[in-house]
Design an enzyme around this catalytic site. Structure first.
Site, short mmCIF file in Angstrom:
data_model
loop_
_atom_site.label_atom_id
_atom_site.label_comp_id
_atom_site.label_asym_id
_atom_site.label_seq_id
_atom_site.Cartn_x
_atom_site.Cartn_y
_atom_site.Cartn_z
N ASP A 1 -0.38 -4.45 -3.77
CA ASP A 1 -1.20 -3.24 -4.02
C ASP A 1 -0.75 -2.09 -3.75
O ASP A 1 -1.31 -1.16 -2.98
CB ASP A 1 -2.63 -3.35 -2.99
CG ASP A 1 -3.36 -4.79 -3.08
OD1 ASP A 1 -2.95 -5.52 -4.16
OD2 ASP A 1 -3.86 -5.29 -2.06
N ASP B 1 0.89 -1.39 -0.14
CA ASP B 1 -0.04 0.01 0.17
C ASP B 1 0.91 1.29 -0.06
O ASP B 1 0.39 2.24 0.88
CB ASP B 1 -1.03 0.09 1.14
CG ASP B 1 -1.82 -1.05 0.97
OD1 ASP B 1 -2.24 -1.90 0.12
OD2 ASP B 1 -2.87 -1.13 1.98
#
EC number: 3.1.1.11
Length: 595
Positions: free
Chosen positions: A434, A413
């Site tokens: 991600d 992230d």
């Protein structure tokens, strides 16, 4: 045919939005015995995701005037969000002194974002006024704010780790989410109706309610461009106008839709104290050696005025600033520039796994809640490492963010592009899981995407978009003319560690890869499903004209679209994906839309 087409917003609503909706409703249900008020209500609600809720909301409004009905719907949505905010506070109170640090942190965050949602809804209602004829080119800005209002509510839920609490809050705020979703659908119908009439929002004349026929100029062609070059700086730009990716990028690499004053700032703010700092006058200077007004970045942010119509310019001199920086929502129009993305670094260690009282949103080294944020020649880093799980380097929640020549380093992230319209160019971003994710309309151009080595047995996913509503919301990640490569520590194991272009975080996840060089670090399948979900069946993933060993598409998953023509990805260019540019026109600044 040459000439003007004069039509009001209310007319479009009534004739196209309402009338088509009523016809569809009557055809479906065979009941033409409706009062004028209910015809208008049913027509407006026909295009919404939850028609029953929409009708129930508008039935008590004793009017068939679309102006009054839509205004009433917005007020009802605001009331529902107030109730959701109160419910969140009551839930926190009921947990008492035994509440866990993480639950307290996330509920406090929920209360904050609900406050943001209420502020934006109040602005929407104020901007709408009493007559929809007056909103003109504001329609898309209002829709952008509405998207933010919806995102704030999903942010709250997404940050909750504990299943029982997520269920409780989810049920408690369900009504406001439904109403906000329907409000977005209503505005989307207005814009779609104008598209059906071949009219453009930016052609509206607010004072008269009229519009001109649209231009017949063609869309800007998409150019293959050249791959960026990795060095100690962010990615080098192709030279000369012949290699511009879009007609909206000028010879300096800055989009033409950035205002004239901001374009000058971006051009002058060069790398190094002998270049950038001396060429523009900063509002504040941050320096660890005491040569500026402040020694920390947060102090400079705090000194910037609220609701600033101009720019607050912060020059951050070379150094590693070990701090967490939060830019509140009212501290708009902040421009930060450093002395180089490896020389000026804002670094912090905070993660969901290793830092008590931390959510994904709160883990960010830099957290931008405000509109109009700009940055150049700065490194943003979260040093939590792969064991920290979610650990954000920067979270950008504000609309109209422009970031050039910066680095974002982390693992899971890293770059949280969470709301609004965001444009990145010549950046380096590194991570594992991600590491480019969020719920915004984001374009990243001419940048270096570095896939890192994570925990043993861990897969890598470059992107994770969070579009929950599909075409009604302009949310999605576009990578254009980028390079996707392995980090040096991953290079030897790049064919063993599973790495993908992305996975669908939400039902209508949207990600587009255009004219990019994809290394063999990316598996032949290209994309990964989200375990336990079926979002891959409804997501919108597109690849177009990419190159490199990782760009071979004959073994791609069958739910990705391989575009064969530029027309198929034209919607995802800067001009279309980050537009319309009415927010610049309203600011009365020079702007070039085409050639």
């Amino acid at each position: 045919m040459i000439g003007k087409v004069v039509v009001s917003v209310a007319s479009i609503l009534l004739i196209v939005g309402v009338a088509i909706g009523v016809v569809a409703y009557i055809n479906k249900n065979g009941d033409a015995n409706l009062s004028p008020q209910m015809k208008a209500v049913r027509g407006i609600c026909e295009a919404t995701s939850d028609k029953a809720s929409c009708v129930k909301t508008l039935e008590p409004v004793k009017s068939d005037d679309p102006n009054k009905l839509i205004k009433a719907f917005m007020l009802a949505t605001r009331d529902a969000i107030t109730q959701s905010s109160n419910f969140t506070g009551k839930t926190e109170g009921n947990l008492g002194s035994g509440i866990s640090p993480n639950n307290k942190a996330v509920l406090d965050y929920c209360k904050k974002v609900f406050m943001y949602a209420l502020e934006d809804l109040s602005t929407i209602v104020e901007e709408m006024g009493e007559d929809l004829n007056q909103i003109g080119s504001k329609i898309d800005q209002l829709k952008q704010w509405l998207t933010g209002v919806y995102n704030y509510q999903t942010d709250c839920l997404d940050d909750i780790e504990e299943d029982d609490l997520r269920k409780t809050i989810g049920e408690g705020i369900a009504s406001s989410k439904i109403l906000t979703s329907n409000a977005i659908d209503i505005f989307h119908t207005v814009v779609s109706a104008m598209a059906k009439l071949n009219l453009k929002v930016e052609d509206f004349k607010n004072m008269t309610g009229g519009i001109f026929a649209p231009s017949d100029k063609g869309a800007a062609p998409v150019n293959k461009g050249t791959p960026p070059v990795a060095d100690d700086s962010p990615v080098a730009d192709p030279d000369g106008p012949a290699r511009r990716l879009l007609e909206d990028i000028d010879e300096t690499g800055i989009p033409t839709w950035v205002s004239g004053a901001d374009r000058k700032l971006m051009t002058k703010a060069g790398r190094g104290s002998n270049d950038g700092g001396a060429r523009i006058r900063a509002t504040f200077v941050v320096a660890k050696d005491g040569s500026g007004q402040f020694k920390t970045v947060q102090q400079a942010v705090n000194a910037c005025p609220e609701k600033n119509p101009g720019r607050c310019i912060i020059h951050i001199k070379a150094g590693i600033y070990r701090e967490q920086v939060i830019i509140p929502k009212k501290k708009n129009n902040i421009f930060m520039f450093g002395d180089g993305a490896r020389k000026t670094v804002i670094s912090y260690n905070r993660s969901v796994k290793l830092s008590p009282g931390t959510t994904t949103s709160l883990s960010g080294t830099v957290q931008v809640e405000s509109e109009g944020f700009m940055a150049k020649w700065i490194g943003f880093k979260n040093t939590a490492g792969p064991m920290g799980h979610q650990a954000v380097a920067i979270r950008v929640n504000g609309d109209r963010a422009v970031i050039f020549n910066c680095r974002f380093d982390g693992y899971q992230d890293t770059l949280y592009v969470n709301n609004g319209r965001q444009f990145y160019r010549n950046i380096v971003v590194s991570g594992t899981v991600d590491f480019i994710f969020g719920k915004s309309a984001t374009v990243i151009q001419n940048s270096l995407i570095v896939v890192r080595k994570g925990n043993k047995g861990q897969f890598n996913t470059v992107t994770a978009d969070g579009n929950e509503k599909g075409l009604a919301m302009k949310i999605g990640i576009v990578l254009q003319n980028c390079r996707i490569v392995p980090d040096k520590k991953l290079a030897a194991e790049r064919l063993i560690v599973e790495s993908y272009l992305g996975r669908p975080w939400k039902k209508f996840s949207t990600t587009v890869i255009i004219n990019s060089e994809i290394g063999d670090v990316i598996r032949p399948e290209g994309w990964k499903i989200w375990d336990g979900e079926s979002f891959h069946k409804s997501c919108r993933y597109v690849e177009y004209n990419n190159r490199g060993p990782g760009a071979i598409t004959n073994r791609r998953v069958n739910w990705v679209k391989i575009a064969r023509s530029a027309a198929e990805v034209n919607d995802f260019t800067v001009a279309n994906w980050l537009g319309p540019i009415n927010w610049i026109q309203e600011a009365n600044v020079p702007v070039t839309l085409g050639l």
